[in-house]
Design a protein around this motif. Sequence first.
Motif, PDB file in Angstrom:
ATOM      1  N   PRO A   1     -11.269 -38.270 -59.989  1.00 51.53           N
ATOM      2  CA  PRO A   1      -9.732 -38.472 -59.927  1.00 51.53           C
ATOM      3  C   PRO A   1      -9.492 -39.835 -60.682  1.00 51.53           C
ATOM      4  N   ALA A   2      -8.502 -39.899 -61.148  1.00 53.20           N
ATOM      5  CA  ALA A   2      -7.988 -41.176 -61.903  1.00 53.20           C
ATOM      6  C   ALA A   2      -8.146 -42.271 -60.882  1.00 53.20           C
ATOM      7  N   ARG A   3      -8.386 -43.515 -61.533  1.00 53.80           N
ATOM      8  CA  ARG A   3      -8.784 -44.734 -60.677  1.00 53.80           C
ATOM      9  C   ARG A   3      -7.284 -45.087 -59.877  1.00 53.80           C
ATOM     10  N   ASP A   4      -6.177 -44.762 -60.412  1.00 49.57           N
ATOM     11  CA  ASP A   4      -5.120 -45.219 -59.838  1.00 49.57           C
ATOM     12  C   ASP A   4      -4.441 -43.954 -58.798  1.00 49.57           C
ATOM     13  N   CYS A   5      -5.256 -42.757 -58.792  1.00 50.05           N
ATOM     14  CA  CYS A   5      -4.957 -41.865 -57.865  1.00 50.05           C
ATOM     15  C   CYS A   5      -4.855 -42.161 -56.549  1.00 50.05           C
ATOM     16  N   ASP A   6      -3.933 -42.098 -55.731  1.00 48.85           N
ATOM     17  CA  ASP A   6      -3.721 -42.020 -54.203  1.00 48.85           C
ATOM     18  C   ASP A   6      -5.172 -41.693 -53.506  1.00 48.85           C
ATOM     19  N   PHE A   7      -5.648 -42.373 -52.565  1.00 53.00           N
ATOM     20  CA  PHE A   7      -6.418 -41.950 -51.856  1.00 53.00           C
ATOM     21  C   PHE A   7      -6.302 -41.674 -50.343  1.00 53.00           C
ATOM     22  N   CYS A   8      -6.761 -40.728 -49.858  1.00 52.46           N
ATOM     23  CA  CYS A   8      -6.446 -40.243 -48.570  1.00 52.46           C
ATOM     24  C   CYS A   8      -7.680 -40.411 -47.834  1.00 52.46           C
ATOM     25  N   SER A   9      -7.777 -41.272 -46.687  1.00 51.45           N
ATOM     26  CA  SER A   9      -9.017 -41.665 -45.909  1.00 51.45           C
ATOM     27  C   SER A   9      -9.046 -40.579 -44.953  1.00 51.45           C
ATOM     28  N   ILE A  10      -7.943 -40.246 -44.295  1.00 54.27           N
ATOM     29  CA  ILE A  10      -8.108 -39.060 -43.377  1.00 54.27           C
ATOM     30  C   ILE A  10      -7.133 -37.929 -43.363  1.00 54.27           C
ATOM     31  N   ALA A  11      -7.386 -36.861 -43.128  1.00 50.52           N
ATOM     32  CA  ALA A  11      -6.446 -35.681 -43.387  1.00 50.52           C
ATOM     33  C   ALA A  11      -6.737 -34.500 -42.595  1.00 50.52           C
ATOM     34  N   VAL A  12      -5.811 -33.688 -42.404  1.00 47.56           N
ATOM     35  CA  VAL A  12      -5.988 -32.334 -41.584  1.00 47.56           C
ATOM     36  C   VAL A  12      -5.722 -31.385 -42.668  1.00 47.56           C
TER      37      VAL A  12
ATOM     38  N   ALA B   1     -10.361 -32.994 -52.912  1.00 37.42           N
ATOM     39  CA  ALA B   1      -9.993 -34.115 -53.699  1.00 37.42           C
ATOM     40  C   ALA B   1     -10.185 -35.350 -52.874  1.00 37.42           C
ATOM     41  N   GLN B   2     -10.106 -35.198 -51.597  1.00 36.73           N
ATOM     42  CA  GLN B   2     -10.118 -36.397 -50.840  1.00 36.73           C
ATOM     43  C   GLN B   2     -11.772 -36.882 -50.825  1.00 36.73           C
ATOM     44  N   LEU B   3     -12.698 -35.815 -51.003  1.00 41.76           N
ATOM     45  CA  LEU B   3     -13.936 -36.113 -51.051  1.00 41.76           C
ATOM     46  C   LEU B   3     -14.526 -36.754 -52.504  1.00 41.76           C
ATOM     47  N   CYS B   4     -13.627 -36.251 -53.276  1.00 43.03           N
ATOM     48  CA  CYS B   4     -14.141 -36.544 -54.818  1.00 43.03           C
ATOM     49  C   CYS B   4     -13.975 -38.161 -55.262  1.00 43.03           C
ATOM     50  N   HIS B   5     -13.221 -38.708 -54.257  1.00 43.39           N
ATOM     51  CA  HIS B   5     -13.092 -40.233 -54.401  1.00 43.39           C
ATOM     52  C   HIS B   5     -14.372 -41.162 -54.167  1.00 43.39           C
ATOM     53  N   LEU B   6     -15.227 -40.489 -53.498  1.00 40.20           N
ATOM     54  CA  LEU B   6     -16.642 -41.057 -53.260  1.00 40.20           C
ATOM     55  C   LEU B   6     -17.350 -41.012 -54.639  1.00 40.20           C
TER      56      LEU B   6
ATOM     57  N   THR C   1     -12.761 -37.161 -42.410  1.00 39.79           N
ATOM     58  CA  THR C   1     -12.492 -38.657 -42.699  1.00 39.79           C
ATOM     59  C   THR C   1     -13.526 -39.098 -43.611  1.00 39.79           C
ATOM     60  N   ALA C   2     -12.993 -39.754 -44.623  1.00 40.78           N
ATOM     61  CA  ALA C   2     -13.676 -39.883 -45.856  1.00 40.78           C
ATOM     62  C   ALA C   2     -14.444 -41.229 -45.893  1.00 40.78           C
ATOM     63  N   VAL C   3     -14.107 -42.131 -45.050  1.00 43.51           N
ATOM     64  CA  VAL C   3     -14.704 -43.535 -44.827  1.00 43.51           C
ATOM     65  C   VAL C   3     -14.685 -43.868 -43.443  1.00 43.51           C
ATOM     66  N   ASP C   4     -15.388 -44.779 -43.110  1.00 43.25           N
ATOM     67  CA  ASP C   4     -15.333 -45.231 -41.561  1.00 43.25           C
ATOM     68  C   ASP C   4     -13.884 -45.912 -41.179  1.00 43.25           C
ATOM     69  N   LEU C   5     -13.238 -45.223 -40.189  1.00 39.70           N
ATOM     70  CA  LEU C   5     -12.206 -45.718 -39.609  1.00 39.70           C
ATOM     71  C   LEU C   5     -12.052 -45.649 -38.114  1.00 39.70           C
ATOM     72  N   PRO C   6     -11.344 -46.939 -37.601  1.00 38.68           N
ATOM     73  CA  PRO C   6     -11.228 -47.352 -36.238  1.00 38.68           C
ATOM     74  C   PRO C   6     -10.163 -46.378 -35.917  1.00 38.68           C
ATOM     75  N   VAL C   7     -10.217 -45.247 -35.180  1.00 37.78           N
ATOM     76  CA  VAL C   7      -8.953 -44.570 -34.709  1.00 37.78           C
ATOM     77  C   VAL C   7      -8.879 -44.512 -33.087  1.00 37.78           C
ATOM     78  N   VAL C   8      -7.837 -43.891 -32.588  1.00 42.20           N
ATOM     79  CA  VAL C   8      -7.601 -43.567 -31.183  1.00 42.20           C
ATOM     80  C   VAL C   8      -7.555 -42.017 -31.119  1.00 42.20           C
ATOM     81  N   SER C   9      -8.527 -41.417 -30.249  1.00 45.61           N
ATOM     82  CA  SER C   9      -8.606 -40.040 -30.206  1.00 45.61           C
ATOM     83  C   SER C   9      -8.235 -39.561 -28.720  1.00 45.61           C
ATOM     84  N   THR C  10      -7.448 -38.672 -28.744  1.00 44.25           N
ATOM     85  CA  THR C  10      -7.105 -38.148 -27.316  1.00 44.25           C
ATOM     86  C   THR C  10      -6.837 -36.503 -27.600  1.00 44.25           C
ATOM     87  N   VAL C  11      -7.722 -35.893 -26.484  1.00 44.43           N
ATOM     88  CA  VAL C  11      -7.517 -34.427 -26.168  1.00 44.43           C
ATOM     89  C   VAL C  11      -6.202 -34.108 -25.672  1.00 44.43           C
TER      90      VAL C  11
END
Length: 304
Positions: A129-140, A186-191, A86-96
């Motif tokens: 990354p380019a400013r208009d490049c899509d940002f993925c806030s959470i990824a597996v 690439a996900q982290l480079c948006h920071l 996760t690249a920013v603080d996100l409210p998620v629902v987590s389940t084992v």
Amino acid sequence: MKPDSESSRLSSNDSRDLAIAIARIAPSDGDYETAIPGLTLHRRRALTQPMHCIYGLGLGITAQGRKQVVLGDQILNFGPGQSLLTAVDLPVVSTVMEGSHTEPFLGLMLQLAPQDILQLATEMRLPVPARDCDFCSIAVESLTEGLLDAVLRLVQLLADPVLLPCLAPLLKREIAYRLLAGPHGAQLCHLINQGAPSQQIAGAINWLKRHFAEPLKIEQLAAGFHMSPSTFRQHFRSITGLSPLQYQKQLRLQEARQLMLTRNLDASVTASRVGYESASQFSREYARLFGQPPQRDIRRLRLN
């Protein structure tokens, strides 16, 4: 040190040593804080109810079992051989989703420091990354051999309290390096992408975390990050899966739950502390999010 390559990705059977290391430190069900700042270990012997929580900038790894994380309408499942970032603080629902007495769920979470990511990315001279490049806030992504090895050594270091203070920062730095050099890079480079919408929304999220109990004025918040209200709402939802108002509500209700659980506050006092003017509205929204009214939910949590 060579960057992790696509060819070094693992199969799901290669996380066994990490599972063994976690099991030694987490012998029974629970969430374990460790002597390494930002590192927590987790064990569950059965499937769990969905848990609302905030995932900050960090790495999640399942060594045994399987976990599901939901952000808005996005559903992510990950198990051994995979990592969640996760690249920013996100409210998620987590389940084992997978765990038993014989093969419990075993996993870890490692918080990352934005300033460390920025420093390493600068040292590595990674392309912005380019400013208009899509940002993925959470990824597996698939774990790489190098990343898994570094994480394993970090967990094993918990057994050596003499070396831990000196080596833990070095291993955390190596893990951050491997994340930047690997599939999550690439996900982290948006920071480091100054002025990009992703970074502006990250700033807005940090503001909301500090001021969640205050009335939310979208026009002022958007202007503070040089956006129109409509553009701000669009980017905010694309990154967090929620509107700014929904995000604030999640922060308020999760803080309220923690206050009642740890400080024995009643619902009316808690409602006021997190920014609600109406205790009845607080109770309705609390039950909508957590499935039960405040006092009943807290009793259930304590029994469990």
